[in-house]
Design a protein around this motif. Structure first.
Motif, PDB file in Angstrom:
ATOM      1  N   THR A  70       1.297  -0.159  -2.007  1.00  0.00           N
ATOM      2  CA  THR A  70       0.480  -1.119  -0.568  1.00  0.00           C
ATOM      3  C   THR A  70       0.296  -2.406  -1.138  1.00  0.00           C
ATOM      4  OG1 THR A  70      -1.920  -0.063  -1.091  1.00  0.00           O
ATOM      5  CG2 THR A  70      -0.938  -0.844  -3.088  1.00  0.00           C
ATOM      6  N   ASP A 109       1.323  -3.588  -5.746  1.00  0.00           N
ATOM      7  CA  ASP A 109       0.832  -4.505  -4.304  1.00  0.00           C
ATOM      8  C   ASP A 109       1.327  -5.204  -4.024  1.00  0.00           C
ATOM      9  OD1 ASP A 109      -1.535  -5.003  -2.550  1.00  0.00           O
ATOM     10  OD2 ASP A 109      -2.856  -4.023  -3.918  1.00  0.00           O
ATOM     11  N   ASN A 139       0.428   3.111   0.833  1.00  0.00           N
ATOM     12  CA  ASN A 139      -0.472   3.598   0.707  1.00  0.00           C
ATOM     13  C   ASN A 139      -1.028   2.618   0.625  1.00  0.00           C
ATOM     14  OD1 ASN A 139      -3.228   4.115   0.608  1.00  0.00           O
ATOM     15  ND2 ASN A 139      -2.344   6.436  -0.607  1.00  0.00           N
ATOM     16  N   ASP A 140      -2.036   2.545   2.092  1.00  0.00           N
ATOM     17  CA  ASP A 140      -2.163   1.416   2.858  1.00  0.00           C
ATOM     18  C   ASP A 140      -3.662   1.135   1.928  1.00  0.00           C
ATOM     19  OD1 ASP A 140      -0.482  -0.338   3.660  1.00  0.00           O
ATOM     20  OD2 ASP A 140      -1.247   0.550   4.838  1.00  0.00           O
TER      21      ASP A 140
END
Length: 245
Positions: A208, A118, A226-227
């Motif tokens: 993300t 992230d 993948n947000d």
């Protein structure tokens, strides 16, 4: 429908889920969080909600949540039931965003060994096994902090914007700083992935976060953007708590 409230260090993300499907997801500035929440919640017929935060909540925002005509649970690491096994030694200190991210990753690919990366204010690396066991993770400096550190802890280096020219070798100080930060993050991520691949050849990696960098990874790297990993995880936790009730 479910309302997802994800409060980060720099912005607030609001999402609407219809069962497992994302209907809409928006970002609002923190100083507009209350108005954004009320407007978004009035747009859909929500049945329940969940709130996750890594920052403090203002009294105004808390009152806005309390005024909603449906229940909103608060994700508290170490307290709120989650559909994975948490092996973090200090679960109460685990960021709720990190917890939600591994829940979301495990929900999407339940039989995989997954590394969730992230990129936001911080860069976090979190691993969940194919058995649904969260083993832990690491925290590193995010891009903004790296740029600030170079400027604030030196006498002459300028504060450089994240967006701009990036080269393998910078030919100006500005490009050298930006390239050093961006390329350094890429090499850091690739290093983690290589290390995990040695132990888990079937590794799946989710990338993300709220900070988007032009990172060009090797095609051999099993990295997939993948947000919505955190909102998906929060929605799964909300549904899980509804199931056990």
């Amino acid at each position: 429908m479910n309302l997802i409230i994800d409060i980060g260090n720099t912005c607030v993300k609001l999402a609407c889920f219809n069962d497992e499907k994302i209907v809409e997801c928006i970002r609002v500035d923190k100083n507009e969080a209350k108005d954004g929440l009320l407007a978004f919640s009035a747009k859909y017929s929500f049945d329940k909600g969940i709130c996750s935060t890594v920052a403090g909540l203002s009294d105004d925002f808390l009152s806005a949540i309390d005024s909603l005509p449906f229940g909103v649970i608060r994700l508290v690491s170490g307290e709120t039931p989650v559909p994975i096994e948490n092996h973090y030694a200090t679960p109460f200190t685990l960021g709720s965003d990190r917890l939600a991210a591994v829940v979301g990753a495990n929900y999407l690919r339940p039989d995989c060994n997954i590394l969730v990366i992230d990129v936001g204010t911080c860069i976090t690396f979190d691993f969940i096994s194919s058995a649904g066991i969260y083993e832990g993770g690491n925290i590193s400096l995010g891009p903004t902090m790296r740029f600030l550190a170079l400027h604030e802890h030196t006498a002459k280096l300028p504060l450089v914007e994240r967006k701009g020219c990036v080269k393998s070798l910078g030919n100006t100080t500005e490009v050298a700083i930006r390239s050093g930060v961006v390329q350094g993050i890429r090499y850091e991520i690739e290093g983690y992935v290589r290390a995990f691949l040695e132990k888990y050849p079937d590794l799946f990696v989710y990338l993300t976060g709220g900070v988007h960098l032009n990172l060009h990874f090797s095609e051999k790297m099993p990295i997939f953007a993948n947000d919505f990993i955190v909102p998906i995880g929060l929605n799964r936790i909300l549904e899980y708590n509804n199931e056990i009730v």
